[in-house]
Motif scaffolding. Structure first.
Motif, PDB file in Angstrom:
ATOM      1  N   SER A  12       0.737  -1.194   0.115  1.00 26.73           N
ATOM      2  CA  SER A  12      -0.024  -0.128  -0.011  1.00 26.73           C
ATOM      3  C   SER A  12       0.901   1.141   0.085  1.00 26.73           C
ATOM      4  N   ARG A  13       1.940   1.187   0.741  1.00 25.37           N
ATOM      5  CA  ARG A  13       2.984   2.408   0.775  1.00 25.37           C
ATOM      6  C   ARG A  13       3.453   2.679  -0.735  1.00 25.37           C
ATOM      7  N   ILE A  14       3.844   1.470  -1.485  1.00 24.06           N
ATOM      8  CA  ILE A  14       4.466   1.691  -2.568  1.00 24.06           C
ATOM      9  C   ILE A  14       3.231   2.231  -3.776  1.00 24.06           C
ATOM     10  N   LEU A  15       2.344   1.595  -3.682  1.00 25.28           N
ATOM     11  CA  LEU A  15       1.062   1.864  -4.537  1.00 25.28           C
ATOM     12  C   LEU A  15       0.653   3.497  -4.205  1.00 25.28           C
ATOM     13  N   GLY A  16       0.811   4.177  -2.948  1.00 21.62           N
ATOM     14  CA  GLY A  16       0.496   5.272  -2.493  1.00 21.62           C
ATOM     15  C   GLY A  16       1.426   6.143  -3.396  1.00 21.62           C
ATOM     16  N   TRP A  17       2.579   6.075  -3.496  1.00 21.44           N
ATOM     17  CA  TRP A  17       3.680   6.597  -4.296  1.00 21.44           C
ATOM     18  C   TRP A  17       3.309   6.411  -5.785  1.00 21.44           C
ATOM     19  N   VAL A  18       3.070   5.475  -6.173  1.00 21.90           N
ATOM     20  CA  VAL A  18       2.625   5.036  -7.673  1.00 21.90           C
ATOM     21  C   VAL A  18       1.472   5.938  -7.868  1.00 21.90           C
ATOM     22  N   CYS A  19       0.583   6.014  -7.110  1.00 29.27           N
ATOM     23  CA  CYS A  19      -0.854   6.846  -7.470  1.00 29.27           C
ATOM     24  C   CYS A  19      -0.383   8.367  -7.420  1.00 29.27           C
ATOM     25  N   LEU A  20       0.454   8.718  -6.660  1.00 25.09           N
ATOM     26  CA  LEU A  20       1.075  10.153  -6.554  1.00 25.09           C
ATOM     27  C   LEU A  20       1.676  10.409  -7.856  1.00 25.09           C
ATOM     28  N   ILE A  21       2.609   9.581  -8.407  1.00 22.83           N
ATOM     29  CA  ILE A  21       3.291   9.759  -9.621  1.00 22.83           C
ATOM     30  C   ILE A  21       2.100   9.673 -10.813  1.00 22.83           C
ATOM     31  N   GLY A  22       1.168   8.922 -10.739  1.00 25.42           N
ATOM     32  CA  GLY A  22       0.187   8.959 -11.496  1.00 25.42           C
ATOM     33  C   GLY A  22      -0.650  10.122 -11.889  1.00 25.42           C
ATOM     34  N   VAL A  23      -0.863  10.859 -10.424  1.00 26.43           N
ATOM     35  CA  VAL A  23      -1.557  12.043 -10.504  1.00 26.43           C
ATOM     36  C   VAL A  23      -0.743  13.079 -11.475  1.00 26.43           C
ATOM     37  N   VAL A  24       0.569  13.280 -11.023  1.00 24.88           N
ATOM     38  CA  VAL A  24       1.414  14.290 -11.583  1.00 24.88           C
ATOM     39  C   VAL A  24       1.380  14.148 -13.072  1.00 24.88           C
ATOM     40  N   PHE A  25       1.482  12.758 -13.524  1.00 22.87           N
ATOM     41  CA  PHE A  25       1.552  12.495 -14.937  1.00 22.87           C
ATOM     42  C   PHE A  25       0.181  12.772 -15.602  1.00 22.87           C
ATOM     43  N   GLU A  26      -0.981  12.738 -14.967  1.00 21.37           N
ATOM     44  CA  GLU A  26      -2.151  12.666 -15.563  1.00 21.37           C
ATOM     45  C   GLU A  26      -2.406  14.188 -15.727  1.00 21.37           C
ATOM     46  N   ILE A  27      -1.885  15.099 -14.707  1.00 23.05           N
ATOM     47  CA  ILE A  27      -2.140  16.612 -14.886  1.00 23.05           C
ATOM     48  C   ILE A  27      -1.063  17.019 -15.987  1.00 23.05           C
ATOM     49  N   CYS A  28       0.154  16.457 -16.050  1.00 23.54           N
ATOM     50  CA  CYS A  28       1.163  17.020 -17.038  1.00 23.54           C
ATOM     51  C   CYS A  28       1.002  16.701 -18.134  1.00 23.54           C
ATOM     52  N   LEU A  29       0.027  15.453 -18.809  1.00 25.90           N
ATOM     53  CA  LEU A  29      -0.148  14.901 -19.979  1.00 25.90           C
ATOM     54  C   LEU A  29      -0.419  15.783 -21.087  1.00 25.90           C
ATOM     55  N   VAL A  30      -1.488  16.284 -21.012  1.00 23.51           N
ATOM     56  CA  VAL A  30      -1.815  17.122 -21.924  1.00 23.51           C
ATOM     57  C   VAL A  30      -1.101  18.265 -22.457  1.00 23.51           C
ATOM     58  N   PRO A  31      -0.279  18.830 -21.489  1.00 19.95           N
ATOM     59  CA  PRO A  31       0.681  20.192 -21.822  1.00 19.95           C
ATOM     60  C   PRO A  31       1.743  19.328 -22.198  1.00 19.95           C
ATOM     61  N   LEU A  32       1.960  18.346 -22.004  1.00 20.64           N
ATOM     62  CA  LEU A  32       3.195  17.441 -22.517  1.00 20.64           C
ATOM     63  C   LEU A  32       2.835  17.386 -23.936  1.00 20.64           C
ATOM     64  N   ILE A  33       1.759  16.898 -24.469  1.00 22.23           N
ATOM     65  CA  ILE A  33       1.348  16.693 -25.826  1.00 22.23           C
ATOM     66  C   ILE A  33       1.360  17.991 -26.591  1.00 22.23           C
ATOM     67  N   TRP A  34       0.815  18.940 -26.131  1.00 21.38           N
ATOM     68  CA  TRP A  34       1.137  20.374 -26.782  1.00 21.38           C
ATOM     69  C   TRP A  34       2.357  20.832 -27.004  1.00 21.38           C
ATOM     70  N   HIS A  35       3.207  20.677 -25.932  1.00 23.72           N
ATOM     71  CA  HIS A  35       4.497  21.410 -25.969  1.00 23.72           C
ATOM     72  C   HIS A  35       5.904  20.568 -26.248  1.00 23.72           C
ATOM     73  N   VAL A  36       5.746  19.573 -26.285  1.00 22.11           N
ATOM     74  CA  VAL A  36       6.922  18.462 -26.419  1.00 22.11           C
ATOM     75  C   VAL A  36       7.048  17.772 -27.509  1.00 22.11           C
ATOM     76  N   ASP A  37       7.822  18.058 -28.567  1.00 22.19           N
ATOM     77  CA  ASP A  37       7.879  17.323 -29.807  1.00 22.19           C
ATOM     78  C   ASP A  37       8.019  15.725 -29.658  1.00 22.19           C
ATOM     79  N   GLY A  38       7.455  15.141 -30.423  1.00 29.01           N
ATOM     80  CA  GLY A  38       7.952  13.456 -30.184  1.00 29.01           C
ATOM     81  C   GLY A  38       7.202  12.726 -28.993  1.00 29.01           C
ATOM     82  N   TRP A  39       6.621  13.417 -28.160  1.00 28.79           N
ATOM     83  CA  TRP A  39       5.974  13.108 -26.826  1.00 28.79           C
ATOM     84  C   TRP A  39       4.923  11.958 -27.331  1.00 28.79           C
TER      85      TRP A  39
END
Length: 179
Positions: A12-39
């Motif tokens: 559960s501790r490990i998955l808690g960190w994985v979920c936090l990484i997932g939250v950051v990734f989810e929030i950053c995904l669309v801006p990365l698609i728009w602004h980073v070539d090759g993403w």
């Protein structure tokens, strides 16, 4: 403490960190698609409008399209945040308590909501991205796949499991009060 409970707490501790990484990734995904070539590999992408066309948008249209693309992403980020809170509760040995069960319910509802919002968001994105084009070049595109159906059923399954756990906890509390 049993080995199983130790494993639950550790994983559960490990998955808690994985979920936090997932939250950051989810929030950053669309801006990365728009602004980073090759993403995004646009040849393998299910986007109905090319990345080049999206990047060419300007003004209100650019922000409206980005907001419509962010809707399902933000819903899933919220769901992952609640899932993280459930895992952190488990890591603190709060297993059959109302709080982690409520977090599981919230995650399952977010999962189902994101699944239902995603095709609508895609349709809205296609309309907003092509609305300024001449007549005949505008489009409305809706995409559905087996993945959406599977995710919807998974969300429903998790919701029912959360309800059952909540009811079991309520019954156990009631039985404890009689003794």
């Amino acid at each position: 403490m049993s080995d199983t409970l130790k494993n639950v707490r550790t994983v559960s501790r490990i998955l808690g960190w994985v979920c936090l990484i997932g939250v950051v990734f989810e929030i950053c995904l669309v801006p990365l698609i728009w602004h980073v070539d090759g993403w995004v590999d646009t040849s393998a992408s299910q986007m109905t409008i090319s990345l080049e066309e999206l990047r060419a948008l300007s003004g209100w249209q650019k922000y409206a399209v980005m907001a419509s693309m962010m809707l399902p992403t933000l819903v899933m980020a919220y769901g992952l945040w609640r899932l993280r809170k459930m895992f952190l509760s488990f890591a603190e040995n709060h297993i059959f308590q109302p709080a982690p069960i409520a977090h599981l319910k919230a995650f399952s509802v977010a999962l189902m909501a994101q699944t239902l919002i995603k095709p609508l968001s895609g349709a809205l994105t296609s309309v907003l991205a092509t609305i300024t084009r001449p007549e005949g070049e505008r489009m409305l595109s809706i995409g559905l796949s087996d993945a959406e159906a599977s995710t919807l059923f998974l969300g429903g399954l998790l919701l029912v499991i959360a309800w059952v756990l909540g009811e079991a906890t309520r019954i156990e509390d009631e039985n404890r009060s009689f003794v």
